[in-house]
Write an enzyme that holds these catalytic residues in place. Structure first.
Site, PDB file in Angstrom:
ATOM      1  CG  HIS A  23      -2.113  -0.716   0.969  1.00  0.00           C
ATOM      2  ND1 HIS A  23      -2.838  -1.330   2.148  1.00  0.00           N
ATOM      3  CD2 HIS A  23      -2.735  -1.240   0.033  1.00  0.00           C
ATOM      4  CE1 HIS A  23      -3.905  -2.092   1.768  1.00  0.00           C
ATOM      5  NE2 HIS A  23      -3.676  -2.037   0.602  1.00  0.00           N
ATOM      6  CG  HIS A  79      -9.916  -5.714  -4.570  1.00  0.00           C
ATOM      7  ND1 HIS A  79     -10.505  -4.623  -4.456  1.00  0.00           N
ATOM      8  CD2 HIS A  79      -8.768  -5.809  -3.775  1.00  0.00           C
ATOM      9  CE1 HIS A  79      -9.554  -3.986  -3.711  1.00  0.00           C
ATOM     10  NE2 HIS A  79      -8.748  -4.550  -3.243  1.00  0.00           N
ATOM     11  CD  GLU A  81      -5.756  -1.857  -2.725  1.00  0.00           C
ATOM     12  OE1 GLU A  81      -6.543  -2.835  -2.326  1.00  0.00           O
ATOM     13  OE2 GLU A  81      -4.943  -1.384  -2.159  1.00  0.00           O
ATOM     14  CG  ASP A  83      -3.015  -5.634  -4.360  1.00  0.00           C
ATOM     15  OD1 ASP A  83      -3.838  -4.995  -4.610  1.00  0.00           O
ATOM     16  OD2 ASP A  83      -3.129  -6.471  -3.379  1.00  0.00           O
ATOM     17  CG  HIS A 145      -9.875  -4.067   1.602  1.00  0.00           C
ATOM     18  ND1 HIS A 145      -8.752  -3.025   1.625  1.00  0.00           N
ATOM     19  CD2 HIS A 145      -9.335  -4.779   0.580  1.00  0.00           C
ATOM     20  CE1 HIS A 145      -7.971  -2.959   0.860  1.00  0.00           C
ATOM     21  NE2 HIS A 145      -8.274  -3.964   0.084  1.00  0.00           N
ATOM     22  CG  ASP A 164      -7.521  -7.979  -0.815  1.00  0.00           C
ATOM     23  OD1 ASP A 164      -6.445  -8.617  -1.183  1.00  0.00           O
ATOM     24  OD2 ASP A 164      -7.659  -6.814  -1.146  1.00  0.00           O
ATOM     25  CE1 TYR A 192      -3.668  -8.985   3.323  1.00  0.00           C
ATOM     26  CE2 TYR A 192      -5.986  -9.340   3.718  1.00  0.00           C
ATOM     27  CZ  TYR A 192      -5.105  -8.843   2.884  1.00  0.00           C
ATOM     28  OH  TYR A 192      -5.573  -8.900   1.593  1.00  0.00           O
ATOM     29  CG  HIS A 225      -2.628 -10.601  -0.828  1.00  0.00           C
ATOM     30  ND1 HIS A 225      -1.702 -10.084  -1.762  1.00  0.00           N
ATOM     31  CD2 HIS A 225      -3.563  -9.717  -0.806  1.00  0.00           C
ATOM     32  CE1 HIS A 225      -2.103  -9.149  -2.482  1.00  0.00           C
ATOM     33  NE2 HIS A 225      -3.293  -8.872  -1.760  1.00  0.00           N
TER      34      HIS A 225
HETATM   35 FE1  FEO Z   1      -7.123  -4.689  -1.649  1.00  0.00          FE
HETATM   36 FE2  FEO Z   1      -4.955  -7.175  -2.166  1.00  0.00          FE
HETATM   37  O1  FEO Z   1      -5.669  -5.512  -2.577  1.00  0.00           O
END
Ligand code: FEO
Length: 400
Positions: A23, A79, A81, A83, A145, A164, A192, A225
């Site tokens: 992040h 999602h 984001e 990553d 999230h 996530d 996490y 992840h």
């Molecule tokens: Fe919310 Fe692994 O990105």
């Protein structure tokens, strides 16, 4: 290198052993991370989630081990984001016939990130896509999230891909939960949750209830992840239910910032008071400690004791980032207190108490101040303060 989860279902993601900050620079990742991407080869071919941009080559190489990327029919972006979506431009370039499957909110946020004219299909909870022998079923999971977050479930093989949720920033040699150190795994899973999901605990609890009510068989939980939960996969769901309830341990964490060690000596004496009353505690010097580890300590503890010297009629600058996190993460069921040394004006304790209150953490004992360095009598007062806070820690009930 790819890993087959079940016949025709492959992990094709990337392991990032070197990641230490995530992040941007906001989250420490002492054990690296993985960006998990799953390739499903049925009559149709689907890719569920991509990887962070710098690992695009690894993803494409892994896909090519299994199939020509041009044969991908469906790309699911659970999602947006970066990553998980960073490799999308290259994936969509190599799979020109693919439809990009997203949640309704995902259509907006993927478009907002990449500004490309991709073929989107937006899914809502319960929508299904037939792949041939098996199907993908979608469950919207807003605020787990991000607003766009979505879970994808593969029928037949009974694999839940919740992005996530249930993940960990944990780079490992092997892909499955039964192949790694369990203490490390749970340390990372809790960190996490504490740092990313705490403010969304109500949504976590509600979404788990919804998903369990669907009575879907779950053989594997494959997050985006860390390791894949194949041995007793629901263990992490039950752990999330406990964490979402935010029922802290009967323990304390004392976090302080000091200039000339007076506030540190107060912290040690307060800790002795906790120990005398049989309540375990940790002490964190915020100036030299990892903020995200401190947040995990705060998540676990019932009592949060904040200390700061007064500097320029304020708290010390090193405690500011932590104060921001404590407010933003909206912890529940905690009590707090404040202490600190000062030379002349002495505002820090009052400011810390105001911050605790504004963060939804009621102040259990009036704050303790020492002028210059604490005397022997003042250190004894700190021990008494610790004992009183320990008694409050042990009291049942939920003050917030
Ligand atoms: Fe919310 Fe692994 O990105």
């Amino acid at each position: 290198m790819t890993t087959e989860l079940k016949k025709g279902v492959f992990w094709v993601g990337a392991v990032d052993w070197g990641l230490r900050l995530f992040h941007g620079h906001e989250l420490s990742t002492h054990r690296g991370s993985t960006y998990n991407s799953y390739l499903i080869v049925d009559k149709k071919v689907a890719l569920v989630d991509a990887v962070w941009g710098p690992f695009t080559a690894e993803l494409i190489e892994n896909i090519k081990e299994i199939i020509d990327p041009a044969k991908i029919d469906i790309v699911v972006a659970n999602h947006s984001e970066s990553d998980h979506s960073g490799a999308l431009p290259e994936v969509m370039r190599l799979a020109p016939n693919a439809t990009l499957v997203v949640s309704k909110r995902g259509a907006e946020s993927i478009e907002g990130h990449y500004h490309r004219n991709w073929k989107y299909t937006a899914m809502k909870t319960g929508d299904k896509l037939d792949l041939g022998a098996n199907s993908l079923v979608f469950v919207e999971a807003p605020m787990l999230h991000w607003p766009d977050s979505m879970f994808t479930y593969l029928t037949g093989h009974n694999i839940l891909m919740p992005n996530d949720a249930f993940g960990q920033h944990y780079a490992t040699a092997f892909r499955f939960n039964d192949e790694v150190d369990q203490a490390e795994l749970y340390e990372e899973a809790l960190k996490y949750y504490a740092n990313i999901l705490t403010p969304f605990s109500a949504q976590v609890a509600a979404k788990i209830k919804d998903v369990l009510a669907l009575n879907l068989p779950v053989d594997i939980i494959a997050p985006s992840h860390g390791v894949i939960w194949r041995k007793d996969p629901l263990q992490i769901v039950h752990r999330y239910q406990e964490w979402a309830a935010q029922k802290p341990e009967q323990s304390a964490v004392i976090l302080y910032g000091t200039i000339w060690q007076g506030t540190r000596r107060m912290a040690d004496a307060i800790g002795e008071g906790f120990a005398e009353a049989g309540v375990p505690y940790k002490i964190v010097d915020v100036a030299v400690s990892d903020r995200n580890d401190a947040i995990t300590d705060i998540f676990r503890a019932r009592t949060v004791v904040l200390g700061s010297s007064t500097m320029n009629q304020n708290v010390v600058p090193s405690i500011h980032p932590l104060l921001g996190e404590i407010k933003g993460l909206k912890f529940k069921n905690k009590i707090g207190a404040a202490f600190g040394c000062y030379g002349w004006s002495g505002e820090s304790v009052k400011l810390l108490e105001e911050h605790l209150t504004a963060s939804g953490i009621p102040v259990a004992c009036p704050g303790l101040k020492c002028k210059w360095q604490p005397s022997a009598e003042e250190l004894e007062a700190c021990r008494k303060f610790g004992r009183a806070l320990a008694d409050a820690t042990k009291k049942p009930g939920s003050p917030s």
